[in-house]
Write a protein that holds these residues in place. Sequence first.
Motif, mmCIF file in Angstrom:
data_model
loop_
_atom_site.group_PDB
_atom_site.id
_atom_site.type_symbol
_atom_site.label_atom_id
_atom_site.label_comp_id
_atom_site.label_asym_id
_atom_site.label_seq_id
_atom_site.Cartn_x
_atom_site.Cartn_y
_atom_site.Cartn_z
ATOM 1 N N GLY A 183 -7.534 -3.178 22.545
ATOM 2 C CA GLY A 183 -6.432 -4.059 22.195
ATOM 3 C C GLY A 183 -5.890 -3.858 20.793
ATOM 4 N N ASN A 184 -6.455 -2.917 20.029
ATOM 5 C CA ASN A 184 -6.010 -2.670 18.658
ATOM 6 C C ASN A 184 -5.832 -3.998 17.906
ATOM 7 O OD1 ASN A 184 -5.063 -1.458 16.312
ATOM 8 N ND2 ASN A 184 -3.059 -0.911 17.151
ATOM 9 N N PRO A 185 -6.906 -4.788 17.724
ATOM 10 C CA PRO A 185 -6.769 -6.140 17.167
ATOM 11 C C PRO A 185 -6.256 -6.187 15.735
ATOM 12 C CG PRO A 185 -9.083 -5.493 17.282
ATOM 13 C CD PRO A 185 -8.313 -4.463 18.039
ATOM 14 N N GLU A 186 -6.423 -5.116 14.967
ATOM 15 C CA GLU A 186 -5.934 -5.116 13.584
ATOM 16 C C GLU A 186 -4.505 -4.590 13.476
ATOM 17 O OE1 GLU A 186 -7.695 -6.691 11.693
ATOM 18 O OE2 GLU A 186 -9.820 -6.386 12.133
ATOM 19 N N ARG B 99 -1.376 -4.587 10.692
ATOM 20 C CA ARG B 99 -0.685 -5.877 10.847
ATOM 21 C C ARG B 99 -1.503 -7.023 10.265
ATOM 22 N NH1 ARG B 99 -0.998 -6.145 15.916
ATOM 23 N NH2 ARG B 99 -2.661 -7.691 15.991
ATOM 24 N N THR B 100 -2.831 -6.980 10.417
ATOM 25 C CA THR B 100 -3.683 -8.110 10.018
ATOM 26 C C THR B 100 -4.298 -7.954 8.635
ATOM 27 O OG1 THR B 100 -5.646 -7.121 11.029
ATOM 28 C CG2 THR B 100 -4.278 -8.538 12.425
ATOM 29 N N MET B 101 -4.261 -6.736 8.080
ATOM 30 C CA MET B 101 -4.883 -6.484 6.781
ATOM 31 C C MET B 101 -3.803 -6.067 5.791
ATOM 32 S SD MET B 101 -8.467 -4.644 7.979
ATOM 33 C CE MET B 101 -7.709 -3.399 9.045
ATOM 34 N N PRO B 102 -3.300 -6.995 4.990
ATOM 35 C CA PRO B 102 -2.151 -6.703 4.125
ATOM 36 C C PRO B 102 -2.484 -5.957 2.849
ATOM 37 C CG PRO B 102 -2.843 -8.979 3.819
ATOM 38 C CD PRO B 102 -3.706 -8.411 4.925
ATOM 39 N N ARG C 86 7.978 -3.782 8.884
ATOM 40 C CA ARG C 86 6.746 -4.465 9.271
ATOM 41 C C ARG C 86 6.288 -5.476 8.210
ATOM 42 N NH1 ARG C 86 7.571 0.188 11.349
ATOM 43 N NH2 ARG C 86 6.744 0.756 13.416
ATOM 44 N N GLY C 87 7.180 -5.762 7.279
ATOM 45 C CA GLY C 87 6.878 -6.770 6.275
ATOM 46 C C GLY C 87 5.860 -6.359 5.234
ATOM 47 N N ARG C 88 5.793 -5.070 4.923
ATOM 48 C CA ARG C 88 4.809 -4.575 3.978
ATOM 49 C C ARG C 88 5.491 -3.808 2.842
ATOM 50 N NH1 ARG C 88 1.882 -7.491 6.037
ATOM 51 N NH2 ARG C 88 -0.077 -7.133 7.159
ATOM 52 N N LYS C 89 4.816 -3.813 1.690
ATOM 53 C CA LYS C 89 5.196 -2.967 0.572
ATOM 54 C C LYS C 89 4.123 -1.891 0.445
ATOM 55 C CE LYS C 89 7.661 -6.539 -2.031
ATOM 56 N NZ LYS C 89 7.782 -7.243 -3.336
ATOM 57 N N PRO C 90 4.468 -0.643 0.674
ATOM 58 C CA PRO C 90 3.443 0.405 0.686
ATOM 59 C C PRO C 90 2.956 0.761 -0.708
ATOM 60 C CG PRO C 90 5.603 1.388 0.911
ATOM 61 C CD PRO C 90 5.811 -0.104 0.972
ATOM 62 N N LEU C 91 1.754 1.311 -0.761
ATOM 63 C CA LEU C 91 1.202 1.905 -1.976
ATOM 64 C C LEU C 91 1.269 3.415 -1.815
ATOM 65 C CD1 LEU C 91 -0.431 1.368 -4.660
ATOM 66 C CD2 LEU C 91 -2.466 1.857 -3.280
ATOM 67 N N PHE C 92 1.971 4.081 -2.732
ATOM 68 C CA PHE C 92 2.038 5.533 -2.733
ATOM 69 C C PHE C 92 0.961 6.075 -3.660
ATOM 70 C CE2 PHE C 92 6.292 4.441 -1.331
ATOM 71 C CZ PHE C 92 6.615 5.441 -0.423
ATOM 72 N N GLU C 93 0.132 6.983 -3.161
ATOM 73 C CA GLU C 93 -0.898 7.624 -3.972
ATOM 74 C C GLU C 93 -0.431 9.036 -4.304
ATOM 75 O OE1 GLU C 93 -4.549 7.427 -1.816
ATOM 76 O OE2 GLU C 93 -4.777 5.270 -2.123
ATOM 77 N N LEU C 94 -0.186 9.285 -5.585
ATOM 78 C CA LEU C 94 0.352 10.569 -6.033
ATOM 79 C C LEU C 94 -0.721 11.356 -6.770
ATOM 80 C CD1 LEU C 94 3.900 9.535 -7.334
ATOM 81 C CD2 LEU C 94 3.126 9.979 -4.987
#
Length: 273
Positions: A34-37, A53-56, A84-92
Amino acid sequence: MSERNRLAERTEAIERSEIAYTLDRMEAIRDRPGNPEGIEILRVGGALCIYSRTMPWPGFNTVKGLRSSDADTLEEIIEFYRARGRKPLFELVPGVVDQELMKRLTALGFSQTGFHTSMAMTTGVGAALHSAPLADKLEIRSLCEDEFELYATVHCRSFGLPDDGIPPVAANNRVLYDRPGWKFYLALWEGQLAGAAVSHRNGEIASLTFAATLPDYRGLGIHAALLRTRVGEAFADDCELVVGQCAFGSQSHRNMERIGMSVGYVRASWSER
């Protein structure tokens, strides 16, 4: 091979190992019934984009593997997260992205917000660590399949997370138990739960993916012993490189240097302003 080319190869090997264990872990969590996360994984150009979705938290909504040639894909990546309502973290990673990509990120509303250090050690001194003696009161052993609540207890309480996070942390790591390359460790002090650690092997490279000590047992050398155990086992099993991550100048950083690891690179974290 020139020193510059050797450095570039080492940098790429360290980054590949970090991407490999991140991808394998997220795929395992995604494949739970069910891919709960609500895990989603997107490949855009050379970048790996992970979302939950569940771990911001940033660690579950991160972009890894960017190259200078990926500058034209940044809008697509950012839109994937914004939808999806998220702000990503870019790792450079230094040496693989150029000024133009960073200028593009800046124009899109991102700025550098942190650093994270990747440490590494090549074969040699590390093999001897496998037989290094432990303190009389300390036992380090492999985690059993029915002990993931213990692992999750260390994970949550070491980082100040509430105990109601223990069941989901246990579930999201239990799926790794039989997955190739993963190994979990428990540290017991006078028979009591004191710490835990994880390693992941991908080919000839081992990654030290997690280690923590419960607050009541800090200052006893447990974190350093978990390091020595994992590094020693990796080289005893013919790994050519061991890598790990830490905050620059932290106790973890100092412990890694004491056993012979050195800085591979310090990557930059970029977040939306």
